[in-house]
Design a protein around this motif. Structure first.
Motif, PDB file in Angstrom:
ATOM      1  N   ILE A 222       0.880  -1.168   0.000  1.00 44.17           N
ATOM      2  CA  ILE A 222       0.000   0.000   0.000  1.00 44.17           C
ATOM      3  C   ILE A 222       0.918   1.218   0.000  1.00 44.17           C
ATOM      4  O   ILE A 222       1.573   1.498   1.001  1.00 44.17           O
ATOM      5  CB  ILE A 222      -0.931   0.043   1.227  1.00 44.17           C
ATOM      6  CG1 ILE A 222      -1.842  -1.186   1.271  1.00 44.17           C
ATOM      7  CG2 ILE A 222      -1.765   1.316   1.206  1.00 44.17           C
ATOM      8  CD1 ILE A 222      -2.721  -1.264   2.507  1.00 44.17           C
ATOM      9  N   VAL A 228      -1.537   6.565   0.040  1.00 47.96           N
ATOM     10  CA  VAL A 228      -2.338   5.484   0.636  1.00 47.96           C
ATOM     11  C   VAL A 228      -3.330   4.944  -0.404  1.00 47.96           C
ATOM     12  O   VAL A 228      -4.543   5.001  -0.245  1.00 47.96           O
ATOM     13  CB  VAL A 228      -3.083   5.937   1.910  1.00 47.96           C
ATOM     14  CG1 VAL A 228      -3.624   4.721   2.655  1.00 47.96           C
ATOM     15  CG2 VAL A 228      -2.168   6.725   2.842  1.00 47.96           C
ATOM     16  N   ILE A 230      -4.903   1.936  -2.076  1.00 47.54           N
ATOM     17  CA  ILE A 230      -5.146   0.520  -1.885  1.00 47.54           C
ATOM     18  C   ILE A 230      -5.163  -0.168  -3.246  1.00 47.54           C
ATOM     19  O   ILE A 230      -5.950   0.219  -4.123  1.00 47.54           O
ATOM     20  CB  ILE A 230      -6.488   0.277  -1.159  1.00 47.54           C
ATOM     21  CG1 ILE A 230      -6.578   1.132   0.119  1.00 47.54           C
ATOM     22  CG2 ILE A 230      -6.665  -1.198  -0.847  1.00 47.54           C
ATOM     23  CD1 ILE A 230      -5.551   0.820   1.163  1.00 47.54           C
ATOM     24  N   ALA A 257       3.808   0.645   5.843  1.00 48.34           N
ATOM     25  CA  ALA A 257       2.539  -0.073   5.983  1.00 48.34           C
ATOM     26  C   ALA A 257       2.613  -1.224   6.976  1.00 48.34           C
ATOM     27  O   ALA A 257       1.577  -1.696   7.444  1.00 48.34           O
ATOM     28  CB  ALA A 257       2.084  -0.596   4.620  1.00 48.34           C
ATOM     29  N   SER A 262      -1.904  -1.038   8.612  1.00 49.13           N
ATOM     30  CA  SER A 262      -3.036  -1.248   7.704  1.00 49.13           C
ATOM     31  C   SER A 262      -4.142  -2.103   8.313  1.00 49.13           C
ATOM     32  O   SER A 262      -5.110  -2.440   7.621  1.00 49.13           O
ATOM     33  CB  SER A 262      -2.550  -1.904   6.405  1.00 49.13           C
ATOM     34  OG  SER A 262      -2.234  -3.276   6.639  1.00 49.13           O
ATOM     35  N   ALA A 267       0.892  -5.338   5.240  1.00 49.30           N
ATOM     36  CA  ALA A 267      -0.139  -4.987   4.268  1.00 49.30           C
ATOM     37  C   ALA A 267      -0.335  -6.083   3.223  1.00 49.30           C
ATOM     38  O   ALA A 267      -1.425  -6.228   2.670  1.00 49.30           O
ATOM     39  CB  ALA A 267       0.230  -3.667   3.582  1.00 49.30           C
ATOM     40  N   THR A 369      -7.299   2.032   5.033  1.00 45.63           N
ATOM     41  CA  THR A 369      -7.644   0.853   5.819  1.00 45.63           C
ATOM     42  C   THR A 369      -6.913   0.958   7.151  1.00 45.63           C
ATOM     43  O   THR A 369      -5.859   1.589   7.233  1.00 45.63           O
ATOM     44  CB  THR A 369      -7.242  -0.444   5.083  1.00 45.63           C
ATOM     45  OG1 THR A 369      -7.585  -1.577   5.878  1.00 45.63           O
ATOM     46  CG2 THR A 369      -5.747  -0.481   4.806  1.00 45.63           C
ATOM     47  N   PHE A 372      -4.603   3.995   8.428  1.00 44.49           N
ATOM     48  CA  PHE A 372      -3.796   4.358   7.269  1.00 44.49           C
ATOM     49  C   PHE A 372      -4.737   4.915   6.198  1.00 44.49           C
ATOM     50  O   PHE A 372      -5.244   4.176   5.351  1.00 44.49           O
ATOM     51  CB  PHE A 372      -3.094   3.094   6.771  1.00 44.49           C
ATOM     52  CG  PHE A 372      -1.840   3.295   5.968  1.00 44.49           C
ATOM     53  CD1 PHE A 372      -1.052   4.419   6.094  1.00 44.49           C
ATOM     54  CD2 PHE A 372      -1.414   2.302   5.092  1.00 44.49           C
ATOM     55  CE1 PHE A 372       0.116   4.572   5.361  1.00 44.49           C
ATOM     56  CE2 PHE A 372      -0.246   2.428   4.366  1.00 44.49           C
ATOM     57  CZ  PHE A 372       0.511   3.570   4.499  1.00 44.49           C
TER      58      PHE A 372
END
Length: 450
Positions: A222, A228, A230, A257, A262, A267, A369, A372
């Motif tokens: 990520i 950030v 995704i 991450a 996350s 992540a 998420t 984050f």
């Protein structure tokens, strides 16, 4: 005003004067700086030179995952200092060994060997060196919207504008477009299209650059500083497949991450993908003492079982840093910090930011998420024109930042974005308070701009 407060303020004045006289700051034009003096910190808060308490929604540079002055980490450093402050890396010691064991207990797959560094940049430097020596190839592929560190090779692997002054195109680095549907370089309209087209693009880059020349693909599972973003479902699995088919090492940069940020330990767990090398730093010990590292799979480890690895650092696995890591990981396990971060994102930060997006026309998108998240600010929601230029700032973003600070919130600002990255220990009440402050700051800044 108490004597303690007066002393702190006097110390703050001296700290500022000495800073401006002697400290050379990173990423900055020195003459224009007016740095905030932080006099103390505790939990999710910091105090400035005027004695104002601010809710820290930056985790500094996204690393104080367990907040400030966590008693278990502070005690661990103190206890270690009383026993063994430092030892050269060629000697074994119990604290370093236990830190490595704990890290390996959470890394995915067979990433069970740990090479310790002083931070994330040198972790990425050494991961790339390992990949080059393991494959006998030289080129390294990474995305444009990325950050991998400030040392020479790491900053050239980086994709953001901080690379430009140091990039002479001579370090074997090649950049490609990663998926980012909100500003899709592939004219995609769905996450599925973005995923497919991003993977087709990467495969074409590999073909045109020559797989026989490419040692590694370096990715943040990520991307952090870059926004950030995704990745769409299936993207990381697709990268893993491309690397396998073409004999390329997959390096996952989990520096920002990783370690719960996350809502997972790493992540990559959101995609259930195992890289060949995984780099870490920051959250491994909440940044209390500089520490980073590379988690290495068995195949790459075997390359160096009889062949010396040509690299090392004086402070590799420093006992004070490793003691902080041991305390951090044990506290995360005992207090279910990763689960708390996931819940904070699902029940407070995610829904709260969506409410702000519905209310404020400067917000183009919110995404994230766990603990984050990023808010993308735009001048126009239809055209998606950024509220600040790529690589720069704007009066509007400066007004938002100033309004946040006046109301007691320290935000993480980058170009046209504010990143919501509080400590993972932030309470539900603190998270809601931070969002309420941001709401009022946005209203104030919007009114002043009209």
């Amino acid at each position: 005003m108490s004597e303690t407060t007066v002393t702190a303020l006097n110390d703050a004045d001296r700290a500022y004067e000495l800073d401006r006289a002697h400290v050379f700051h990173s990423w900055s034009a020195q003459a224009t700086l007016d740095p905030m003096v932080i006099t103390k910190a505790e939990g999710s808060h910091v105090w400035d030179a005027e004695g104002n308490r601010l809710l820290d929604f930056t985790s500094q540079l996204v690393y104080t995952n367990l907040g400030h002055q966590h008693p278990r980490i502070v005690s661990a450093i103190q206890d270690q200092a009383a026993t063994l402050c430092t030892v050269a890396p060629q000697f074994a010691n119990g604290t370093r060994s236990e830190a490595a064991r704990l890290i390996a207990s959470h890394t995915p797959g067979d990433l069970n060997r740990v090479f310790f560094t002083n931070g994330g940049a040198d972790a990425n430097e050494h991961a790339i060196r390992m990949a080059r020596l393991h494959t006998g190839k030289h080129k390294v592929l990474s995305t444009y919207r990325s950050y991998h560190g400030g040392t020479h090779l790491a900053v050239n692997v980086t994709g953001d504008p901080r690379r430009w002054p140091s990039d002479n195109g001579s370090d074997g680095t090649v950049h490609f477009f990663g998926p980012f549907l909100y500003r899709s370089p592939f004219h995609a309209t769905t996450e599925a299209e973005e995923c497919q087209r991003a993977l087709e693009h990467l495969e074409q880059v590999i073909t045109l650059e020559g797989a026989s020349t490419i040692a590694a693909v370096v990715l943040e599972p990520i991307p952090g500083t870059a926004g950030v973003m995704i990745p769409p479902a299936g993207y990381l699995e697709g990268v893993r497949d491309l690397c396998d088919r073409h004999g390329i090492v997959f390096i996952a940069d989990e520096v920002m991450a990783g370690f719960g940020r996350s809502g997972k330990w790493f992540a990559l767990e959101h995609a259930d993908v195992v890289p060949d090398l995984l780099t870490f730093a920051k959250g491994v010990n909440s940044g209390y003492v500089p520490l980073g590292g590379v988690a290495i799979n068995e195949a790459i480890y075997d390359t160096f079982t009889d062949r010396p690895y040509p690299g090392g650092l004086t402070y590799s696995g420093h006992p004070l840093a490793c003691a902080a890591a041991v305390a951090t990981i044990r506290a995360m396990e005992d207090d279910r910090i990763v689960e708390h971060a996931a819940d904070l994102g699902d029940t407070v930060l995610g829904p709260g930011l969506c409410e702000l997006a519905d209310k404020h026309d400067w917000i183009g998108e919110v995404r994230g998420t766990g603990a984050f998240w990023a808010i993308e600010f735009v001048a126009d929601q239809e055209t998606r024109e950024p509220l600040a230029p790529y690589g720069g700032s704007s009066p509007e973003m400066a007004a938002i930042l100033a309004a946040c600070k006046r109301r007691g919130l320290l935000p993480f600002v980058n170009f046209n974005r504010i990143h919501i990255v509080p400590p993972l220990t932030t309470t539900v009440q603190e998270a809601r308070q931070g969002l309420a402050i941001l709401d009022k700051a946005l209203t104030e800044a919007r009114v002043s701009a009209q």
